[in-house]
Design an enzyme around this catalytic site. Structure first.
Site, mmCIF file in Angstrom:
data_model
loop_
_atom_site.group_PDB
_atom_site.id
_atom_site.type_symbol
_atom_site.label_atom_id
_atom_site.label_comp_id
_atom_site.label_asym_id
_atom_site.label_seq_id
_atom_site.Cartn_x
_atom_site.Cartn_y
_atom_site.Cartn_z
ATOM 1 N N GLU A 105 -76.606 -53.219 25.204
ATOM 2 C CA GLU A 105 -78.016 -52.993 24.836
ATOM 3 C C GLU A 105 -78.795 -52.414 26.021
ATOM 4 O O GLU A 105 -79.635 -51.534 25.853
ATOM 5 C CB GLU A 105 -78.642 -54.309 24.355
ATOM 6 C CG GLU A 105 -78.044 -54.758 23.019
ATOM 7 C CD GLU A 105 -78.593 -56.101 22.545
ATOM 8 O OE1 GLU A 105 -78.395 -57.089 23.273
ATOM 9 O OE2 GLU A 105 -79.211 -56.147 21.478
ATOM 10 N N GLU A 125 -72.131 -60.665 19.377
ATOM 11 C CA GLU A 125 -73.032 -61.798 19.087
ATOM 12 C C GLU A 125 -72.702 -62.515 17.786
ATOM 13 O O GLU A 125 -72.895 -63.721 17.656
ATOM 14 C CB GLU A 125 -74.486 -61.317 19.061
ATOM 15 C CG GLU A 125 -75.067 -60.965 20.420
ATOM 16 C CD GLU A 125 -74.658 -59.592 20.943
ATOM 17 O OE1 GLU A 125 -73.854 -58.900 20.284
ATOM 18 O OE2 GLU A 125 -75.143 -59.215 22.025
#
Ligand code: NAD
Length: 699
Positions: A105, A125
């Site tokens: 990210e 995640e």
């Protein structure tokens, strides 16, 4: 500060420096924003590189901050990414080795990205019941297309950078470096080449659409929903990516945040995060420091080529460790080797193992009938018949032939490891390695620490467990160790439920609906009901005062041992595994009930589940009190990896914590008042009473 700052001519390089994988903890985040500020204030700097020192670009969130408010403390990851986007000078991510989660990210917030081949790129995640919460669901589809990005986000699986670089139209990497070694030099040259480019490109400005729109998302929801079953996160990942295609970027970011926060609070995500930490905690042993010197294990001997010996040997062959198997007779060796071959060949036929790998593994295996041939092995694991006399003979022989410093292990499941150690003149070298059947498949390994087991021996075997990819949990010496000691109470309670009015199918279904892989009666049929019967007979004297249902003994008296006899709690069609309710067994249970004068009642499913699960919890608490397990999370790992406890519930002790120990205690008191149950059975472990009174939990 966990990030270094250096200036190379006109390029500033910010190197994340937070071993082992440059987790994005608070000090690393501050390091990045400070570096950005310095570089932007320095007129001599024209471009900025963000990279990682050591073994990773970045593995994402810092697990030390997991679930703590520190993770959101400013600058949090969202703010760091915003600072990168707002930098007036171009920021280039130079990626190598590991680019995962928050690390990816972060890179997606940079203006340019250059990667070395061989990077593992992932947004994992979902494996913690979450979704990427720092823009991953909004930015990745913009650079890789909706389908590829969604697959990565929903699966959490890593893909190699060179594979991603080949995707037509991909915008994840602006450049690929020739190698990890040349990355630093190539990144500097690339940063200089873009130093003057304006406006600076931002991923947020790229379009995000799927040509099929609604239809595509409906299709993926159907597919993923069917597979995700008890886990809410995969569907929320889809919702977040769908938001990226429907909303303006900043609105999509808010949608992602909402979904992320909701997932954080789900019991499923809590369970997965608990297990993630629990797995790591298994290897932490209070009085055995991480730097305890280990013995070197380059070769192994296995005594007994039966059910367990063969499976145990395969674990080590798979890890490239040579194994010598010893048996009493050549026929037994031949049979054992043939089974190992058959197992490997089935893997080859299913495309799970390459032919040359199979041959390499078999080449590591040798056999002998002579104990003298074991003298060079660094470790031996005994897997012979479960009789103390046989173990005594074997361990005395091993003591005589094994070289000094060799580790002597036993796979016993019920015998006293201290006694086994006492058959040798070197009890410090003796340890239990309790594998589960099939030993080449099951993830759990209980390592039994006997009274005199050396710390270096324990440390060595724990590391070896990791090497053969097992979840390795330490247990003290007691009857049944952690797992089987608890399962005995669970089975006893299952028996009371039959007495009271349940059928085996009703109990199994209730427990399977709760999420167990298999209910207690189907499990008994699979493992063989005769095993428990033999143990009960052997311990008849000690168990004389113990209340338990006689139904399991009656079943065995009928010769119904389970799948192997095509008849157990259920009927079986030869060659098939479907459990068919048996009229005969139902009649047998009804007759037994009648002989006790019991009028059957319909026991609700949630009572069935609570009685079985809290039976595990109460014994688990005794195990903690007795110091057999060092921490509740170890017990959870045993039950998740060895006994099919539902992963999304986090293990019995975690489940009890979530249920609230006060509530667990109340339920146990209720069960104790039932005259058909056993008040003695439900006497709460003092640990539960104390924790409940203090408003505390096992964790
Ligand atoms: P098994 O009967 O399948 O195999 C035992 C093997 O040991 C046989 O091949 C036998 O020939 C050999 N053997 C017996 N005495 C010997 C000796 N003196 N020297 C050399 N070889 C000898 O038994 P198993 O199921 O593999 O169990 C082995 C051990 O593993 C037992 O201690 C058992 O309690 C334990 N265990 C079994 C399971 C399971 O599910 N089967 C699970 C965990 C632990």
């Amino acid at each position: 500060m966990s990030a270094d700052y250096q200036v190379h001519g006109d390029v500033a390089v910010i190197s994340l420096n937070n071993p082992p994988v440059n987790g994005l903890g608070l000090t690393t985040r501050v390091g990045i924003t400070d570096g950005l500020a310095k570089a932007n204030a320095d007129a001599a700097v024209k471009a900025i590189i963000i990279t990682g020192t050591g073994k990773a670009f970045s593995g994402g969130a810092d697990i030390k901050e997991f679930g703590s408010p520190k993770a959101m403390q400013e600058p949090n990851l969202l703010s760091v990414i915003l600072a990168i986007e707002n930098s007036s000078k171009p920021v280039v991510a130079a990626m190598h080795s590991v680019v995962m989660g928050g690390g990816l990210e972060l890179a997606l917030g940079c203006h340019y990205r250059i990667a070395a081949p061989g990077c593992s790129v992932a947004l994992p995640e979902v494996k913690l019941g979450l979704l990427p919460g720092a823009g991953g669901t909004q930015r990745l589809p913009r650079v890789l297309g909706v389908e590829v990005a969604l697959n990565m986000i929903v699966s959490g699986e890593p893909i190699k950078s060179e594979m991603l670089a080949m995707l037509p139209g991909q915008k994840l990497f602006d450049r690929m470096a020739a190698s990890a070694e040349s990355l630093a030099g190539e990144a500097l040259a690339y940063a200089r080449s873009v130093a003057a480019a304006r406006p600076l490109p931002l991923v947020r400005n790229l379009p995000c659409k799927h040509p099929l729109g609604d239809a595509y998302f409906q299709f993926t929801r159907n597919m993923v929903g069917a597979m995700a079953k008890n886990f809410p996160a995969p569907l929320k990942c889809i919702a977040a990516v769908e938001a990226a295609t429907r909303m303006k970027f900043d609105e999509g970011m808010l949608a992602e945040r909402d979904l992320f926060i909701n997932l954080m609070w789900t019991p499923e995500s809590r369970a997965l995060r608990h297990l993630f930490m629990a797995e790591r905690a298994t290897s932490k042993i209070a009085d055995v420091p991480a730097d305890t010197a280990q013995r070197s294990i380059g070769s192994l001997a296995v005594i007994g080529a039966g059910t367990m010996g063969g499976g145990i040997a395969m674990n080590f062959l798979n890890a490239g460790i040579p194994v010598k198997m010893l048996e009493m007779k050549q026929e037994a060796l031949d049979r054992g080797i043939a089974t190992i071959r058959k197992n490997y060949e089935s893997q080859v036929n299913r495309g799970k193992l390459k032919q040359d790998k199979y041959e390499q593994r078999m080449a590591l295996l040798s056999t002998t009938l002579d104990y003298a041939d074991l003298k060079d092995a660094d470790m031996v694991i005994e897997a012979v018949f479960e009789e103390m006399g046989v173990k005594e003979t074997v361990f005395k022989k091993l003591d005589a032939v094994m070289k000094p410093g060799a580790i002597l292990a036993s796979n016993t499941s019920t015998l006293d490891m201290n006694r086994i150690a006492s058959f040798t003149a070197r009890p410090q070298d003796v340890i239990g390695t309790h594998f589960f059947s099939p030993a080449n498949v099951m993830r759990l390994l209980e390592v039994v620490r006997a009274e005199k087991t050396g710390k270096d021996v324990l440390a060595t075997v724990m590391a070896l467990g990791k090497k053969i990819k097992k979840t390795t949990v330490v247990s003290g010496v007691c009857d049944g160790f952690i797992g089987n000691r608890m399962i005995e109470q669970y089975s006893r309670q299952a028996g009371f439920l039959l007495n009271e009015g349940c059928t085996p199918a009703q109990v199994d279904k209730a427990v399977e609906k709760f999420g167990f892989a298999m209910g207690p009666f189907r499990m008994g049929d699979l493992a063989g009901n005769d095993i428990g019967w033999a143990i009960r007979k052997r311990r008849a004297v000690e168990r004389a005062n113990l209340k338990y249902s006689k139904t399991a003994d009656l079943l065995c008296e009928l010769g119904r041992f389970g799948q192997k006899t095509n008849a157990g709690w259920y009927d079986y069609v030869p060659g098939k595994r479907d459990a068919i309710p048996s009229e005969l067994v139902l009649k047998m249970i009804a007759a037994h009930r009648e002989s006790l004068g019991i009028t059957p009642r319909k026991v609700p499913d949630d009572e069935i589940v609570q009685r079985l699960v809290f039976a595990l919890v109460n014994e688990g608490a005794h195990i903690l009190e007795d110091g057999i397990a060092a921490k509740a999370s170890d017990i959870d790992m045993v039950y998740i990896t060895g006994y099919g406890f539902p992963v999304f519930r986090g293990g019995p002790m975690h489940y009890a914590d979530q249920f609230g120990l006060f509530n667990v205690l109340q339920a146990m008191n209720r069960f104790a008042a039932n005259p058909l149950d056993d008040a003695e059975f439900w006497k709460p472990a003092p640990l539960i009473t104390r924790l409940a009174a203090e408003g505390k939990s096992f964790s």
